[in-house]
Design an enzyme around this catalytic site. Structure first.
Site, mmCIF file in Angstrom:
data_model
loop_
_atom_site.group_PDB
_atom_site.id
_atom_site.type_symbol
_atom_site.label_atom_id
_atom_site.label_comp_id
_atom_site.label_asym_id
_atom_site.label_seq_id
_atom_site.Cartn_x
_atom_site.Cartn_y
_atom_site.Cartn_z
ATOM 1 N N THR A 168 0.850 -1.203 0.000
ATOM 2 C CA THR A 168 0.000 0.000 0.000
ATOM 3 C C THR A 168 0.883 1.249 0.000
ATOM 4 O OG1 THR A 168 -1.776 -1.116 1.139
ATOM 5 C CG2 THR A 168 -1.588 1.236 1.566
ATOM 6 N N ASP A 199 -8.804 -0.249 5.737
ATOM 7 C CA ASP A 199 -8.717 1.016 6.479
ATOM 8 C C ASP A 199 -8.386 2.218 5.605
ATOM 9 O OD1 ASP A 199 -6.177 -0.266 6.059
ATOM 10 O OD2 ASP A 199 -5.285 1.268 7.343
ATOM 11 N N THR A 219 -0.537 1.740 6.988
ATOM 12 C CA THR A 219 -0.453 0.538 6.160
ATOM 13 C C THR A 219 -0.348 -0.687 7.061
ATOM 14 O OG1 THR A 219 0.901 -0.719 4.607
ATOM 15 C CG2 THR A 219 2.059 0.939 5.918
ATOM 16 N N GLY A 220 -1.017 -1.754 6.669
ATOM 17 C CA GLY A 220 -0.984 -2.981 7.474
ATOM 18 C C GLY A 220 -2.334 -3.661 7.425
ATOM 19 N N GLY A 222 -5.739 -3.999 7.588
ATOM 20 C CA GLY A 222 -6.739 -2.939 7.607
ATOM 21 C C GLY A 222 -7.811 -3.090 8.668
HETATM 22 N N1 ASP Z 1 -4.122 -1.471 4.919
HETATM 23 C C1 ASP Z 1 -4.400 -2.079 3.650
HETATM 24 C C2 ASP Z 1 -5.743 -2.756 3.694
HETATM 25 O O1 ASP Z 1 -6.019 -3.419 4.661
HETATM 26 C C3 ASP Z 1 -3.372 -3.081 3.224
HETATM 27 C C4 ASP Z 1 -1.923 -2.662 3.356
HETATM 28 O O2 ASP Z 1 -1.610 -1.653 3.977
HETATM 29 O O3 ASP Z 1 -1.072 -3.350 2.798
HETATM 30 O O4 ASP Z 1 -6.478 -2.686 2.739
#
Ligand code: ASP
Length: 303
Positions: A168, A199, A219-220, A222
């Site tokens: 992301t 998120d 990022t992470g 969500g």
């Molecule tokens: N936060 C993003 C989601 O959950 C994914 C990511 O940050 O890699 O859609």
């Protein structure tokens, strides 16, 4: 002359294996941070800088946003994005689109050209069409790598964060006038259920900005960032508890962990403090602080 300009971007949190060559990702992060910094030095606004950086990251196939986005369980890209202007808390977000060339540009159009904050799927695409924004076919976003990752996820029956490459994308900025902005764009999780929204486009979770306090892009995992209301949590600690930005970000990530996830965030506060913490193994990131120099890092250390 004091240097009031600050900039940071991320290309996703995850755990690239130590032997993986991330030179290309690092070069892209540096090039894009340089471009955003030049825009800010030319008097550009924080809002323009975060939009520009995220558009460039969407164009780059190495990251999970725009071209190179991960695929849902049906093998289709479903893109989410948001942008927020700290001056007025104006914000725009879109979720589940696959036919607009730049999701973050459409998010900005939602903010500036509609009375609404968030548009979904077909309605978002109809709005983009009305505005004459460039339309593409969903194939435009699909890369060989993401196709292979989906096959692997199908085989494991797993829903995956983009763990072994760029993820992301997002950016935060403070411009020469002290205004703050944040933007984030993503394809979400590999093998996610069609219709799932993370998120990123949820204002206050993955994206938040307020000139009074800070701008944050996350990022992470969500679902955990939504449960932690991570972006707004950082803001609230600054506003009501007078915590420092690094303390507030650390706590937000602790909450994310408590609610079952991991990841990271980038943030800038009204005084120009930057924080780029993560509790995953790595976070692709670049930033320019008071020294005005672009730094790039992926793992714990700047290398
Ligand atoms: N936060 C993003 C989601 O959950 C994914 C990511 O940050 O890699 O859609």
């Amino acid at each position: 002359m004091p240097n009031d300009i600050r900039f940071a971007l991320h290309g996703g949190a995850g755990s690239p294996s130590p032997e993986m060559d991330v030179a290309e990702q690092r070069a892209a992060l540096r090039r894009i941070a340089d471009e955003a910094l030049a825009l800010l030095r030319d008097g550009g606004s924080a809002l323009d800088a975060v939009e520009r950086a995220v558009v460039r990251l969407e164009e780059c196939p190495l990251f999970n946003a725009g071209v190179g986005a991960v695929l849902n369980s049906d093998g289709a890209p479903e893109l989410d994005a948001a942008i927020m202007d700290g001056r007025s808390r104006a914000c725009g977000a879109i979720a589940g689109v696959c036919r607009v060339e730049s999701p973050v540009r459409l998010a900005r159009a939602v903010m500036e050209k509609s009375p609404h904050v968030m548009f979904l799927g077909a309605g978002a695409e109809a709005f983009a069409r009305e505005l004459g924004m460039k339309e593409v076919s969903p194939d435009h976003f699909v890369t060989e790598l993401r196709f292979r990752q989906l096959k692997a996820a199908h085989a494991k029956g797993a829903i995956l964060l983009d763990h072994d490459g760029g993820g992301t994308v997002g950016a935060v900025a403070r411009d020469a006038h002290g205004h703050l902005a944040a933007a984030t764009s993503t394809g979400g999780l590999t093998n996610k259920r069609p219709g799932r929204v993370g998120d990123t486009p949820v204002i206050g979770a993955g994206t938040f900005a307020d000139d009074e306090t800070c701008a944050v892009s996350c990022t992470g995992s969500g679902e955990s960032f939504i449960r932690a209301v991570a972006g707004h949590h950082v803001h609230a600690r600054l506003q009501f508890s007078r915590w420092t930005l690094p303390q507030a970000c650390e706590e937000a990530l602790m909450l994310v962990k408590r609610y079952g996830g991991d990841g990271g965030c980038i943030a800038v506060d009204r005084e120009g403090t930057l924080a780029l913490p993560f509790n995953s193994r790595a976070m692709f990131r670049a930033w320019a602080g008071a020294d005005g120099v672009v730094h790039v890092a992926v793992g714990r250390d700047e290398a």
